[in-house]
Write a protein that holds these residues in place. Structure first.
Motif, PDB file in Angstrom:
ATOM      1  N   ASN A   1       6.029   5.951   1.137  1.00 10.44           N
ATOM      2  CA  ASN A   1       4.965   4.962   1.304  1.00 10.44           C
ATOM      3  C   ASN A   1       3.786   5.545   2.069  1.00 10.44           C
ATOM      4  OD1 ASN A   1       6.300   2.903  -0.065  1.00 10.44           O
ATOM      5  ND2 ASN A   1       7.383   2.234   1.767  1.00 10.44           N
ATOM      6  N   ASP A   2       4.084   6.325   3.113  1.00 19.53           N
ATOM      7  CA  ASP A   2       3.008   6.956   3.883  1.00 19.53           C
ATOM      8  C   ASP A   2       2.241   7.966   3.025  1.00 19.53           C
ATOM      9  OD1 ASP A   2       3.680   5.496   6.099  1.00 19.53           O
ATOM     10  OD2 ASP A   2       4.808   7.097   7.078  1.00 19.53           O
ATOM     11  N   ALA A   3       2.968   8.676   2.169  1.00 20.08           N
ATOM     12  CA  ALA A   3       2.325   9.660   1.292  1.00 20.08           C
ATOM     13  C   ALA A   3       1.397   8.979   0.299  1.00 20.08           C
ATOM     14  CB  ALA A   3       3.388  10.477   0.551  1.00 20.08           C
ATOM     15  N   VAL A   4       1.883   7.888  -0.306  1.00 20.00           N
ATOM     16  CA  VAL A   4       1.065   7.150  -1.275  1.00 20.00           C
ATOM     17  C   VAL A   4      -0.180   6.582  -0.596  1.00 20.00           C
ATOM     18  CG1 VAL A   4       0.989   5.083  -2.729  1.00 20.00           C
ATOM     19  CG2 VAL A   4       2.965   6.607  -2.825  1.00 20.00           C
ATOM     20  N   LYS A   5      -0.009   6.069   0.612  1.00 21.03           N
ATOM     21  CA  LYS A   5      -1.144   5.532   1.361  1.00 21.03           C
ATOM     22  C   LYS A   5      -2.162   6.637   1.658  1.00 21.03           C
ATOM     23  CE  LYS A   5      -2.104   2.534   5.345  1.00 21.03           C
ATOM     24  NZ  LYS A   5      -3.135   3.303   6.039  1.00 21.03           N
ATOM     25  N   TYR A   6      -1.677   7.806   2.026  1.00 23.43           N
ATOM     26  CA  TYR A   6      -2.565   8.937   2.329  1.00 23.43           C
ATOM     27  C   TYR A   6      -3.321   9.358   1.067  1.00 23.43           C
ATOM     28  CZ  TYR A   6      -4.117  13.502   4.014  1.00 23.43           C
ATOM     29  OH  TYR A   6      -4.890  14.583   4.376  1.00 23.43           O
ATOM     30  N   ILE A   7      -2.610   9.448  -0.050  1.00 25.71           N
ATOM     31  CA  ILE A   7      -3.252   9.844  -1.307  1.00 25.71           C
ATOM     32  C   ILE A   7      -4.326   8.841  -1.682  1.00 25.71           C
ATOM     33  CG2 ILE A   7      -2.877  10.112  -3.794  1.00 25.71           C
ATOM     34  CD1 ILE A   7      -0.074  11.207  -3.090  1.00 25.71           C
ATOM     35  N   ASN A   8      -3.992   7.562  -1.561  1.00 24.63           N
ATOM     36  CA  ASN A   8      -4.957   6.525  -1.904  1.00 24.63           C
ATOM     37  C   ASN A   8      -6.208   6.591  -1.037  1.00 24.63           C
ATOM     38  OD1 ASN A   8      -5.658   3.922  -3.321  1.00 24.63           O
ATOM     39  ND2 ASN A   8      -5.600   3.202  -1.204  1.00 24.63           N
ATOM     40  N   GLU A   9      -6.023   6.798   0.252  1.00 22.65           N
ATOM     41  CA  GLU A   9      -7.158   6.829   1.171  1.00 22.65           C
ATOM     42  C   GLU A   9      -8.001   8.090   1.012  1.00 22.65           C
ATOM     43  OE1 GLU A   9      -5.489   6.316   5.036  1.00 22.65           O
ATOM     44  OE2 GLU A   9      -5.325   4.119   4.837  1.00 22.65           O
ATOM     45  N   ASN A  10      -7.419   9.135   0.436  1.00 26.03           N
ATOM     46  CA  ASN A  10      -8.138  10.405   0.279  1.00 26.03           C
ATOM     47  C   ASN A  10      -8.399  10.757  -1.181  1.00 26.03           C
ATOM     48  OD1 ASN A  10      -8.210  11.839   3.152  1.00 26.03           O
ATOM     49  ND2 ASN A  10      -6.251  10.781   2.968  1.00 26.03           N
ATOM     50  N   ILE A  11      -8.278   9.763  -2.056  1.00 28.16           N
ATOM     51  CA  ILE A  11      -8.403  10.006  -3.486  1.00 28.16           C
ATOM     52  C   ILE A  11      -9.795  10.507  -3.869  1.00 28.16           C
ATOM     53  CG2 ILE A  11      -9.209   7.723  -4.253  1.00 28.16           C
ATOM     54  CD1 ILE A  11      -6.314   9.733  -5.821  1.00 28.16           C
ATOM     55  N   GLY A  12     -10.770  10.269  -3.014  1.00 26.60           N
ATOM     56  CA  GLY A  12     -12.141  10.662  -3.314  1.00 26.60           C
ATOM     57  C   GLY A  12     -12.489  12.101  -2.958  1.00 26.60           C
ATOM     58  N   ARG A  13     -11.514  12.857  -2.471  1.00 31.46           N
ATOM     59  CA  ARG A  13     -11.809  14.255  -2.154  1.00 31.46           C
ATOM     60  C   ARG A  13     -10.711  15.162  -2.710  1.00 31.46           C
ATOM     61  NH1 ARG A  13      -9.307  16.487   2.281  1.00 31.46           N
ATOM     62  NH2 ARG A  13      -7.914  15.119   3.459  1.00 31.46           N
ATOM     63  N   ASN A  14     -11.040  16.406  -2.907  1.00 33.13           N
ATOM     64  CA  ASN A  14     -10.118  17.367  -3.530  1.00 33.13           C
ATOM     65  C   ASN A  14      -9.202  17.981  -2.469  1.00 33.13           C
ATOM     66  OD1 ASN A  14      -8.888  19.036  -5.377  1.00 33.13           O
ATOM     67  ND2 ASN A  14     -10.533  20.546  -5.392  1.00 33.13           N
ATOM     68  N   PHE A  15      -8.244  17.191  -1.987  1.00 33.31           N
ATOM     69  CA  PHE A  15      -7.343  17.677  -0.944  1.00 33.31           C
ATOM     70  C   PHE A  15      -6.165  18.428  -1.565  1.00 33.31           C
ATOM     71  CE2 PHE A  15      -5.736  13.534  -2.139  1.00 33.31           C
ATOM     72  CZ  PHE A  15      -4.371  13.705  -2.169  1.00 33.31           C
TER      73      PHE A  15
ATOM     74  N   TYR B   1       7.592  -6.442   1.316  1.00 34.45           N
ATOM     75  CA  TYR B   1       6.842  -5.209   1.116  1.00 34.45           C
ATOM     76  C   TYR B   1       6.871  -4.409   2.403  1.00 34.45           C
ATOM     77  CZ  TYR B   1       2.794  -7.268   3.595  1.00 34.45           C
ATOM     78  OH  TYR B   1       1.966  -7.832   4.529  1.00 34.45           O
ATOM     79  N   ARG B   2       6.758  -3.117   2.248  1.00 30.98           N
ATOM     80  CA  ARG B   2       6.767  -2.218   3.400  1.00 30.98           C
ATOM     81  C   ARG B   2       5.349  -1.777   3.690  1.00 30.98           C
ATOM     82  NH1 ARG B   2      11.300  -0.862   5.380  1.00 30.98           N
ATOM     83  NH2 ARG B   2      10.496   0.986   6.408  1.00 30.98           N
ATOM     84  N   TYR B   3       4.979  -1.867   4.947  1.00 30.79           N
ATOM     85  CA  TYR B   3       3.628  -1.503   5.335  1.00 30.79           C
ATOM     86  C   TYR B   3       3.684  -0.768   6.672  1.00 30.79           C
ATOM     87  CZ  TYR B   3      -1.373  -1.830   6.181  1.00 30.79           C
ATOM     88  OH  TYR B   3      -2.690  -1.526   6.410  1.00 30.79           O
ATOM     89  N   GLU B   4       3.199   0.460   6.670  1.00 26.46           N
ATOM     90  CA  GLU B   4       3.185   1.292   7.870  1.00 26.46           C
ATOM     91  C   GLU B   4       4.575   1.359   8.507  1.00 26.46           C
ATOM     92  OE1 GLU B   4       0.048  -0.156  10.380  1.00 26.46           O
ATOM     93  OE2 GLU B   4      -1.502   0.805   9.157  1.00 26.46           O
TER      94      GLU B   4
ATOM     95  N   VAL C   1       1.040 -15.540   0.869  1.00 25.00           N
ATOM     96  CA  VAL C   1       0.036 -14.842   0.082  1.00 25.00           C
ATOM     97  C   VAL C   1      -0.114 -13.442   0.652  1.00 25.00           C
ATOM     98  CG1 VAL C   1      -2.277 -14.979  -0.917  1.00 25.00           C
ATOM     99  CG2 VAL C   1      -1.181 -17.045  -0.029  1.00 25.00           C
ATOM    100  N   ALA C   2      -0.039 -12.435  -0.203  1.00 22.63           N
ATOM    101  CA  ALA C   2      -0.155 -11.054   0.255  1.00 22.63           C
ATOM    102  C   ALA C   2      -1.343 -10.378  -0.420  1.00 22.63           C
ATOM    103  CB  ALA C   2       1.120 -10.280  -0.056  1.00 22.63           C
ATOM    104  N   PHE C   3      -2.162  -9.746   0.394  1.00 28.85           N
ATOM    105  CA  PHE C   3      -3.223  -8.885  -0.119  1.00 28.85           C
ATOM    106  C   PHE C   3      -2.697  -7.459  -0.021  1.00 28.85           C
ATOM    107  CE2 PHE C   3      -6.454  -5.842   1.247  1.00 28.85           C
ATOM    108  CZ  PHE C   3      -7.290  -5.855   0.150  1.00 28.85           C
ATOM    109  N   LEU C   4      -2.477  -6.797  -1.139  1.00 24.16           N
ATOM    110  CA  LEU C   4      -1.825  -5.499  -1.133  1.00 24.16           C
ATOM    111  C   LEU C   4      -2.751  -4.398  -1.646  1.00 24.16           C
ATOM    112  CD1 LEU C   4       1.754  -6.377  -2.436  1.00 24.16           C
ATOM    113  CD2 LEU C   4       0.888  -6.347  -0.095  1.00 24.16           C
ATOM    114  N   GLU C   5      -2.706  -3.275  -0.947  1.00 22.20           N
ATOM    115  CA  GLU C   5      -3.426  -2.096  -1.398  1.00 22.20           C
ATOM    116  C   GLU C   5      -2.731  -1.531  -2.638  1.00 22.20           C
ATOM    117  OE1 GLU C   5      -3.618   0.729   1.750  1.00 22.20           O
ATOM    118  OE2 GLU C   5      -4.241  -0.751   3.237  1.00 22.20           O
ATOM    119  N   PRO C   6      -3.405  -0.684  -3.391  1.00 20.43           N
ATOM    120  CA  PRO C   6      -2.746  -0.060  -4.541  1.00 20.43           C
ATOM    121  C   PRO C   6      -1.459   0.649  -4.143  1.00 20.43           C
ATOM    122  CG  PRO C   6      -5.095   0.359  -4.598  1.00 20.43           C
ATOM    123  CD  PRO C   6      -4.815  -0.282  -3.275  1.00 20.43           C
ATOM    124  N   ASN C   7      -0.438   0.487  -4.976  1.00 18.72           N
ATOM    125  CA  ASN C   7       0.833   1.208  -4.865  1.00 18.72           C
ATOM    126  C   ASN C   7       1.754   0.745  -3.751  1.00 18.72           C
ATOM    127  OD1 ASN C   7       0.018   3.071  -7.007  1.00 18.72           O
ATOM    128  ND2 ASN C   7      -1.425   3.810  -5.476  1.00 18.72           N
TER     129      ASN C   7
END
Length: 304
Positions: free
Chosen positions: A187-201, A61-64, A75-81
């Motif tokens: 991957n960076d875009a998906v991570k950004y969207i996930n982290e900011n999903i709670g606001r209308n960016f 998996y790719r991370y950062e 064992v991998a703990f993975l964030e969404p997407n």
């Protein structure tokens, strides 16, 4: 007659327990993945948090911007997407548990906390304890006996505690694999969207964050998943909303507000456009299915 000996130990709360309890985690899916292709394993856009156990073979998996190898026993703990992939032609067996955070307002905080407690999001299961727990969860889900849901949740929380407790001394080295700029940006875009999903960016904000044009951002998404960034973000919000609508105790207006919608009406229109039904109807159908399942189980066990 002598008095019986009483040995009593006080149960102490600790930091790990307090943190995990506060997020109100719930396992929602589990299963096995058997693959021999270089494609993603099919869970990449489920929008759930995941525990993946590599029972046989290798996966990556790719991370950062870095590629991390998972071997048998990893064992991998993975964030969404986060994408999990395997080498072409090499069979892999993966056990997984997908879970959600019922405390919807703490979703982003959970991501930050787990990145601190569990850097690079993987460990090695040297004593096979985590593998055993994963198989117990799968067995309980397959048998689906009365009370299995509670047993699964208890074992799942035990799994999370084990992961965090074992962290610290079993990290694998990062592989020196070639980096693809488009993949990294996606991957960076998906991570950004996930982290900011709670606001209308605005998506222009995402493009600026990645230091690319709006057009290039669009091309990256359509090349990777055949959807625009707007469509992907809307789908992510709706999938998250579905998981919370299954809980009748969470108000629809709270779900809408915590997923970045300005109004309940906007949320409802978007939900119906994507799913074909309103949030209220989706909740009604989900709750009714659950009631029917409970009724069938009660009748089944009542007749045995």
């Amino acid at each position: 007659m002598s008095k019986p000996l009483l040995n009593k130990l006080k149960i102490q709360n600790d930091e790990i327990s307090d943190i995990i309890t506060s997020f109100d985690l719930r396992a929602v899916e589990c299963g096995e993945i058997l693959t021999d292709t270089n494609d993603s394993h099919g869970e990449v856009f489920s929008h759930y948090f995941r525990i993946n156990y590599i029972e046989d073979g290798k996966a990556y998996y790719r991370y950062e911007g870095r590629t991390i190898e998972l071997e048998t026993g990893s064992v991998a703990f993975l964030e969404p997407n986060v994408t999990l992939s395997v080498d072409e032609g090499k069979p892999v067996k993966i056990l997984f548990v997908n879970f959600e955070i019922k405390a919807i307002d703490k979703r982003n905080l959970f991501i930050k906390e787990m990145n601190v407690a569990f850097p690079f999001l993987h460990i090695h299961d040297e004593d096979n304890v985590i593998r055993t727990i994963m198989h117990i969860i799968l067995k309980l889900a397959k048998e689906n006996k009365t009370g299995a849901g509670l047993e699964i949740q208890n074992n799942f929380l035990n799994l999370i505690v084990r992961l965090v407790r074992q962290n610290g001394s079993h990290h694998h080295d990062l592989l020196d694999k070639p980096s693809n700029r488009a993949d990294d940006l996606f991957n960076d875009a998906v991570k950004y969207i996930n982290e900011n999903i709670g606001r209308n960016f605005k998506l222009a904000e995402l493009a600026e964050y990645l230091n690319i044009s709006n057009n290039y951002l669009y091309k990256i998404f359509t090349a990777h998943i055949g959807k625009s960034p707007s469509e992907f973000t809307a789908d992510m919000r709706i999938d998250i909303a579905k998981s919370y609508l299954s809980n009748p105790n969470i108000q629809i207006k709270s779900i809408a507000a915590n997923l970045g919608y300005d109004t309940v009406a906007h949320f409802s229109r978007t939900f119906k456009r994507i799913t074909g039904i309103s949030p209220g109807e989706y909740r009604k159908q989900t709750v009714n299915r659950l009631k029917e399942k409970i009724k069938r189980e009660a009748e089944l066990h009542g007749n045995t």
